[in-house]
Design a protein around this motif. Structure first.
Motif, PDB file in Angstrom:
ATOM      1  N   UNK A 141      -1.223  -3.369  23.472  1.00 28.66           N
ATOM      2  CA  UNK A 141      -1.757  -4.653  23.727  1.00 28.66           C
ATOM      3  C   UNK A 141      -2.176  -5.532  22.574  1.00 28.66           C
ATOM      4  N   UNK A 142      -2.461  -4.698  21.300  1.00 29.84           N
ATOM      5  CA  UNK A 142      -2.755  -5.393  20.069  1.00 29.84           C
ATOM      6  C   UNK A 142      -1.656  -5.462  18.993  1.00 29.84           C
ATOM      7  N   UNK A 143      -0.515  -5.501  19.342  1.00 28.21           N
ATOM      8  CA  UNK A 143       0.440  -5.177  18.487  1.00 28.21           C
ATOM      9  C   UNK A 143       0.558  -6.583  17.745  1.00 28.21           C
ATOM     10  N   UNK A 144       0.660  -7.727  18.327  1.00 32.29           N
ATOM     11  CA  UNK A 144       0.636  -9.078  17.772  1.00 32.29           C
ATOM     12  C   UNK A 144      -0.397  -9.266  16.678  1.00 32.29           C
ATOM     13  N   UNK A 145      -1.560  -8.879  17.113  1.00 34.71           N
ATOM     14  CA  UNK A 145      -2.614  -8.937  16.279  1.00 34.71           C
ATOM     15  C   UNK A 145      -2.690  -8.114  15.021  1.00 34.71           C
ATOM     16  N   UNK A 146      -1.953  -6.791  15.155  1.00 31.28           N
ATOM     17  CA  UNK A 146      -1.762  -5.974  14.212  1.00 31.28           C
ATOM     18  C   UNK A 146      -0.933  -6.378  13.109  1.00 31.28           C
ATOM     19  N   UNK A 147       0.342  -7.042  13.714  1.00 29.80           N
ATOM     20  CA  UNK A 147       1.065  -7.563  12.836  1.00 29.80           C
ATOM     21  C   UNK A 147       0.779  -8.623  11.992  1.00 29.80           C
ATOM     22  N   UNK A 148      -0.030  -9.367  12.733  1.00 30.95           N
ATOM     23  CA  UNK A 148      -0.525 -10.726  11.877  1.00 30.95           C
ATOM     24  C   UNK A 148      -1.699 -10.263  10.751  1.00 30.95           C
ATOM     25  N   UNK A 149      -2.236  -9.454  11.189  1.00 33.41           N
ATOM     26  CA  UNK A 149      -3.196  -8.806  10.143  1.00 33.41           C
ATOM     27  C   UNK A 149      -2.874  -8.244   8.857  1.00 33.41           C
ATOM     28  N   UNK A 150      -1.662  -7.574   9.444  1.00 34.54           N
ATOM     29  CA  UNK A 150      -0.807  -6.942   8.115  1.00 34.54           C
ATOM     30  C   UNK A 150      -0.032  -8.131   7.215  1.00 34.54           C
ATOM     31  N   UNK A 151       0.647  -8.998   7.969  1.00 30.72           N
ATOM     32  CA  UNK A 151       1.329 -10.036   7.388  1.00 30.72           C
ATOM     33  C   UNK A 151       0.103 -10.830   6.478  1.00 30.72           C
ATOM     34  N   UNK A 152      -1.025 -11.099   7.073  1.00 32.01           N
ATOM     35  CA  UNK A 152      -2.080 -11.850   6.292  1.00 32.01           C
ATOM     36  C   UNK A 152      -2.529 -11.016   5.170  1.00 32.01           C
ATOM     37  N   UNK A 153      -2.324  -9.953   4.881  1.00 37.73           N
ATOM     38  CA  UNK A 153      -2.608  -9.026   3.714  1.00 37.73           C
ATOM     39  C   UNK A 153      -1.541  -9.001   2.676  1.00 37.73           C
ATOM     40  N   UNK A 154      -0.473  -9.703   3.003  1.00 35.51           N
ATOM     41  CA  UNK A 154       0.952  -9.896   2.386  1.00 35.51           C
ATOM     42  C   UNK A 154       1.752  -8.593   2.418  1.00 35.51           C
ATOM     43  N   UNK A 155       1.582  -8.018   3.544  1.00 39.56           N
ATOM     44  CA  UNK A 155       2.805  -7.122   3.999  1.00 39.56           C
ATOM     45  C   UNK A 155       3.822  -7.363   4.467  1.00 39.56           C
ATOM     46  N   UNK A 156       4.932  -6.674   4.175  1.00 37.81           N
ATOM     47  CA  UNK A 156       6.209  -6.747   4.664  1.00 37.81           C
ATOM     48  C   UNK A 156       6.404  -5.844   5.920  1.00 37.81           C
ATOM     49  N   UNK A 157       6.470  -6.435   7.193  1.00 37.45           N
ATOM     50  CA  UNK A 157       6.310  -5.725   8.328  1.00 37.45           C
ATOM     51  C   UNK A 157       7.676  -5.693   9.188  1.00 37.45           C
ATOM     52  N   UNK A 158       8.064  -4.654   9.487  1.00 32.95           N
ATOM     53  CA  UNK A 158       9.398  -4.302  10.205  1.00 32.95           C
ATOM     54  C   UNK A 158       8.927  -3.578  11.681  1.00 32.95           C
TER      55      UNK A 158
END
Length: 384
Positions: A141-158
């Motif tokens: 249920x938190x997957x969108x929030x997780x990806x957003x948090x990582x992306x905001x930290x400059x992560x490339x997320x797949x």
């Protein structure tokens, strides 16, 4: 690699034009392969500066010094990190080992607090993560929030998903999240074939989900996430390869490719292995496989040489356990737990260092029987 060879052999500013040409040729090939749609988040300023300097023909010693720092980083830190956000799946696919066995996880889903700690911990050492492993990430249920948090930290997320849960809410959540790359599994180009392999997945729903996801991304004029469609080639679907490519093009995805069947042998399960070998494994010139048939009539890896990944893609499970690589799905080699340890303390521990060295040299563990051959690129065939 050309870059590595140039770096090793370079003695000074002589033969500058030849070296620059070779380096730039490889960099261009890398850029062409990943596609412009994946540039966001993947190309750091350091690499972009290298490309610019090569194109301008500046002194090779500047390029060499930058590459030297890059190689130092690659030696010291992981290439990327796989984070298991879910250890359960909504399907029961015939070729998947994860859904047919107890993985031993205490938690079905990773909590956002643990995910946040992981990202904060690894930001200094790694900027590329995957959020899929043994389960379906869209179940968290938190997957969108997780990806957003990582992306905001400059992560490339797949992310790798079966795509069945890509409803309107999920599509919006992913497009808002900053996800860089998504691969969707589609092991058939017809309802009958697909649903006979992907048990529990409605073919029409998947096709419509993909079509709408591509349409909504393009409507927003986003270049990301880049969307791949993949098919694991078996006896059951090899006759639909051409139809799969046509369907992928019709859906408007960015890339489609075929993958070789992977037979998990890390646990003793004769029935599971024999079933895949007999009913699913296909030996075709269309797609080189990772296996050969031995004198006893059984499948074995083509290559049992050095570990191709050098154990530089660790996995963090839903429980926070740090595993050496993605082939340790049962968590038999836990090297630490990030819930109560720092990632670098685990990565640089004597236990992890010794394990990495021994595994890279010998590959004698049961999980190594599942691994890719050293020429692992041959098990994938890109259709477009």
């Amino acid at each position: 690699m050309i870059i590595y060879n140039v770096y090793q052999k370079w003695k000074g500013p002589s033969a500058v034009e030849e070296i620059i040409g070779k380096v730039f040729q490889e960099l261009c090939e890398i850029l062409r392969t990943i596609g412009l749609s994946m540039l966001k988040g993947l190309m750091t300023n350091r690499w972009l500066q290298i490309v610019v300097q090569v194109r301008k023909g500046k002194a090779i010693h500047s390029l060499s010094s930058r590459l030297h720092r890059v190689f130092q980083r690659l030696h010291k830190y992981p290439n990327d990190i796989v984070i298991e956000t879910a250890s359960v799946c909504n399907l029961n696919c015939t070729i998947c080992r994860s859904v047919k066995a107890d993985l031993g996880r205490k938690n079905r889903f990773m909590s956002f607090d643990l995910f946040k700690k992981i990202i904060d911990d690894i930001v200094p050492v790694c900027n590329t993560i995957g959020v899929s492993y043994c389960g379906e990430p869209l179940l968290n249920k938190d997957i969108f929030k997780m990806v957003r948090y990582a992306a905001d930290k400059g992560m490339c997320v797949s992310m790798l998903t079966n795509g069945v849960l890509l409803n309107a809410e999920a599509r919006k959540g992913l497009l808002d999240s900053g996800l860089n790359f998504m691969a969707i599994s589609m092991d058939g180009a017809s309802k009958h074939t697909y649903e006979s392999i992907r048990i529990g997945a409605p073919f029409e729903t998947l096709v419509e989900n993909i079509r709408l996801f591509v349409k909504e991304r393009n409507h927003r004029r986003l270049s990301y996430p880049a969307i791949d469609l993949q098919m694991v080639v078996t006896q059951k679907n090899i006759h639909e390869v051409d139809a799969f490519e046509k369907l992928a093009r019709d859906l408007g995805v960015d890339r489609a490719y075929l993958k070789s069947l992977h037979i998990d042998r890390s646990k003793e399960d004769t029935e599971y292995v024999k079933n895949l070998e007999k009913d699913y494994f296909v030996n075709s010139t269309m797609l080189p496989t990772r296996y050969v048939v031995n004198k006893q009539g059984n499948l074995e890896l083509k290559d049992k040489g050095l570990c191709p990944q050098k154990v530089r893609t660790p996995v963090i499970t839903t429980d926070g356990d740090v595993l050496p690589c993605c082939f340790d799905i049962f968590g038999e080699h836990v090297l630490g737990n990030i819930a109560n340890q720092r990632f670098l303390d685990i990565w640089n521990s004597g236990k992890y260092t010794d394990f990495r060295r021994d595994l890279a040299l010998h590959r004698k563990l049961p999980m190594c029987a599942n691994c890719l051959p050293s020429n692992y690129k041959t098990i994938n065939k890109i259709l477009f």
